[in-house]
Design a protein around this motif. Structure first.
Motif, mmCIF file in Angstrom:
data_model
loop_
_atom_site.group_PDB
_atom_site.id
_atom_site.type_symbol
_atom_site.label_atom_id
_atom_site.label_comp_id
_atom_site.label_asym_id
_atom_site.label_seq_id
_atom_site.Cartn_x
_atom_site.Cartn_y
_atom_site.Cartn_z
ATOM 1 N N GLU A 46 0.829 -1.214 0.000
ATOM 2 C CA GLU A 46 0.000 0.000 0.000
ATOM 3 C C GLU A 46 0.856 1.254 0.000
ATOM 4 O OE1 GLU A 46 -2.909 -0.008 3.078
ATOM 5 O OE2 GLU A 46 -3.755 -1.950 2.506
ATOM 6 N N LEU A 47 1.899 1.274 0.842
ATOM 7 C CA LEU A 47 2.712 2.481 0.975
ATOM 8 C C LEU A 47 3.531 2.740 -0.292
ATOM 9 C CD1 LEU A 47 3.374 4.807 2.813
ATOM 10 C CD2 LEU A 47 5.134 3.403 3.916
ATOM 11 N N VAL A 48 4.043 1.689 -0.905
ATOM 12 C CA VAL A 48 4.802 1.869 -2.157
ATOM 13 C C VAL A 48 3.897 2.457 -3.234
ATOM 14 C CG1 VAL A 48 5.918 0.660 -4.074
ATOM 15 C CG2 VAL A 48 6.581 0.144 -1.722
ATOM 16 N N ASP A 49 2.702 1.907 -3.385
ATOM 17 C CA ASP A 49 1.782 2.420 -4.403
ATOM 18 C C ASP A 49 1.333 3.843 -4.095
ATOM 19 O OD1 ASP A 49 1.989 0.109 -5.861
ATOM 20 O OD2 ASP A 49 0.142 -0.794 -5.076
ATOM 21 N N GLU A 50 1.123 4.138 -2.807
ATOM 22 C CA GLU A 50 0.737 5.495 -2.417
ATOM 23 C C GLU A 50 1.866 6.480 -2.710
ATOM 24 O OE1 GLU A 50 -0.878 7.859 1.582
ATOM 25 O OE2 GLU A 50 -0.723 5.670 1.594
ATOM 26 N N LEU A 51 3.086 6.058 -2.458
ATOM 27 C CA LEU A 51 4.246 6.909 -2.707
ATOM 28 C C LEU A 51 4.428 7.173 -4.198
ATOM 29 C CD1 LEU A 51 6.660 8.324 -1.396
ATOM 30 C CD2 LEU A 51 7.870 6.137 -1.402
ATOM 31 N N ILE A 52 4.280 6.138 -5.008
ATOM 32 C CA ILE A 52 4.413 6.297 -6.463
ATOM 33 C C ILE A 52 3.328 7.232 -6.994
ATOM 34 C CG2 ILE A 52 4.241 5.087 -8.673
ATOM 35 C CD1 ILE A 52 5.517 2.655 -7.235
ATOM 36 N N ALA A 53 2.097 7.042 -6.506
ATOM 37 C CA ALA A 53 0.984 7.894 -6.961
ATOM 38 C C ALA A 53 1.219 9.350 -6.555
ATOM 39 C CB ALA A 53 -0.323 7.397 -6.362
ATOM 40 N N ALA A 54 1.725 9.563 -5.338
ATOM 41 C CA ALA A 54 2.008 10.921 -4.869
ATOM 42 C C ALA A 54 3.114 11.575 -5.696
ATOM 43 C CB ALA A 54 2.368 10.911 -3.398
ATOM 44 N N ALA A 55 4.135 10.792 -6.047
ATOM 45 C CA ALA A 55 5.227 11.319 -6.866
ATOM 46 C C ALA A 55 4.740 11.718 -8.245
ATOM 47 C CB ALA A 55 6.338 10.279 -6.974
ATOM 48 N N LYS A 56 3.857 10.891 -8.836
ATOM 49 C CA LYS A 56 3.285 11.228 -10.157
ATOM 50 C C LYS A 56 2.439 12.480 -10.086
ATOM 51 C CE LYS A 56 3.291 6.545 -12.098
ATOM 52 N NZ LYS A 56 2.453 5.393 -12.514
ATOM 53 N N GLU A 57 1.658 12.622 -9.019
ATOM 54 C CA GLU A 57 0.805 13.798 -8.852
ATOM 55 C C GLU A 57 1.657 15.057 -8.688
ATOM 56 O OE1 GLU A 57 -2.524 16.124 -8.643
ATOM 57 O OE2 GLU A 57 -2.423 13.983 -9.160
ATOM 58 N N ALA A 58 2.737 14.943 -7.934
ATOM 59 C CA ALA A 58 3.614 16.107 -7.694
ATOM 60 C C ALA A 58 4.372 16.499 -8.942
ATOM 61 C CB ALA A 58 4.580 15.795 -6.553
ATOM 62 N N ALA A 59 4.515 15.574 -9.897
ATOM 63 C CA ALA A 59 5.258 15.865 -11.124
ATOM 64 C C ALA A 59 4.430 16.614 -12.150
ATOM 65 C CB ALA A 59 5.778 14.562 -11.726
ATOM 66 N N LYS A 60 3.107 16.700 -11.921
ATOM 67 C CA LYS A 60 2.242 17.358 -12.904
ATOM 68 C C LYS A 60 2.471 18.859 -12.961
ATOM 69 C CE LYS A 60 -1.494 13.943 -12.597
ATOM 70 N NZ LYS A 60 -2.897 13.704 -12.172
#
Length: 324
Positions: A310-324
């Motif tokens: 869960e935490l890995v997927d949450e971290l990846i999703a947060a990184a993608k969102e911050a890259a927008k």
């Protein structure tokens, strides 16, 4: 006569103030002038000012109070109050912190900061508190590059057989094993001599650490791999922090935030400026095509996702969102 009495009263008040002042130790491993050191000194200054001298912080840089691992142990025992520690060392007791260093997760510091200041950073901080460490702020260490004494690193194959010093950090070890190197965990305080004597061929660190600890003196090649982000968790001993009044806890938190802003600004500025400085010192830089490195390190994601899905997927999703 009245003036003499006034001086006596003032002197008595100053002595009383000194007698009741609390002095705490702040430990870190960086050299003088490093953003970690500058921000730690700033934290000490702000705490003293905001508390009217009641709280004082003695900063021990360059591992004067012990290396990062010793410091973590002492903080959990309550014998050292604060530390601008390392992501890798802290992950030995808070494994979730290692996830911040997933390979090629962040493209720049601003993206990483946005994630650390959000829900994911809060979740990891909560895990740290369960281990006796209060995260007062997510300072920056930088984006890490590879230096060595032999040749430019252009592709993963160039690392095969090379002894690369890493922190005692399972994430970094996993990354360099995936790239075919021979990772050699070692305390940062031992690194310069190990490089100088050829105990290891190379190491990986942000340019700021390479420069402030003079590693470039014994490492003529720097490859801009940008393989891993590194936070500087600014920590308080939970034992010490819980012993402070609510007012003093707020002083400490406010000081950590202000000092953290200085740290982040210095890291951003120096990350750009130091390449020119190091090139002037005859250091040979080379750019890297990230694609083969990214491909080679995909098994690292699979390993860590199996432990923290869960935490890995949450971290990846947060990184993608911050890259927008």
């Amino acid at each position: 006569m009245k003036f003499r009495h006034l001086l006596t009263a003032v002197a008595f008040a100053l002595c009383a103030s000194t007698a009741t002042a609390q002095t705490f130790q702040l430990s870190h491993n960086a050299g003088a002038g490093n953003p970690k050191d500058a921000a730690s000194l700033k934290f000490s200054e702000i705490v003293k000012e905001k508390s009217g001298g009641r709280l004082q912080v003695d900063v021990g840089g360059a591992a004067q109070f012990g290396d990062d691992a010793e410091t973590i142990t002492n903080m959990r025992l309550g014998t050292i109050a604060f530390s601008a520690n390392s992501q890798g060392t802290t992950s030995a007791v808070v494994p979730e912190i290692a996830l911040l260093g997933l390979p090629f997760l962040f493209q720049n510091l601003e993206q990483a900061e946005a994630v650390m200041d959000g829900p994911v950073g809060d979740k990891i901080a909560a895990a740290a508190e369960k281990q006796g460490l209060v995260v007062l702020g997510w300072w920056n260490n930088g984006i890490r590059e590879v230096s060595n004494s032999k040749k430019p690193i252009l592709a993963p194959d160039d690392l095969k057989g090379m002894k690369i010093r890493t922190p005692p950090d399972p994430m970094t070890i996993d990354i360099f094993e995936a790239l075919g190197a021979s990772p050699t965990p070692m305390a940062f305080s031992e690194l310069y001599i190990a490089l100088q004597q050829g105990v290891v061929d190379g190491q990986e660190n942000p340019l700021i650490n390479i420069y402030s600890s003079k590693l470039h003196e014994v490492q003529p090649f720097i490859s801009m791999t940008n393989h891993k982000y590194e936070a500087t968790p600014f920590l308080a001993s939970k034992i010490v922090f819980d012993g402070l009044s609510a007012e003093d806890q707020e002083i400490v938190r406010a000081a950590a935030k202000e000092a953290g802003e200085l740290n982040r600004k210095m890291v951003r500025d120096q990350s750009t400026e130091l390449r020119t400085t190091l090139e002037a010192a005859s250091i040979k830089f080379n750019e890297v095509d990230p694609a083969p490195f990214v491909a080679a390190t995909q098994p690292v994601y699979e390993k860590w996702r199996a432990q923290y899905p869960e935490l890995v997927d949450e971290l990846i999703a947060a990184a993608k969102e911050a890259a927008k």
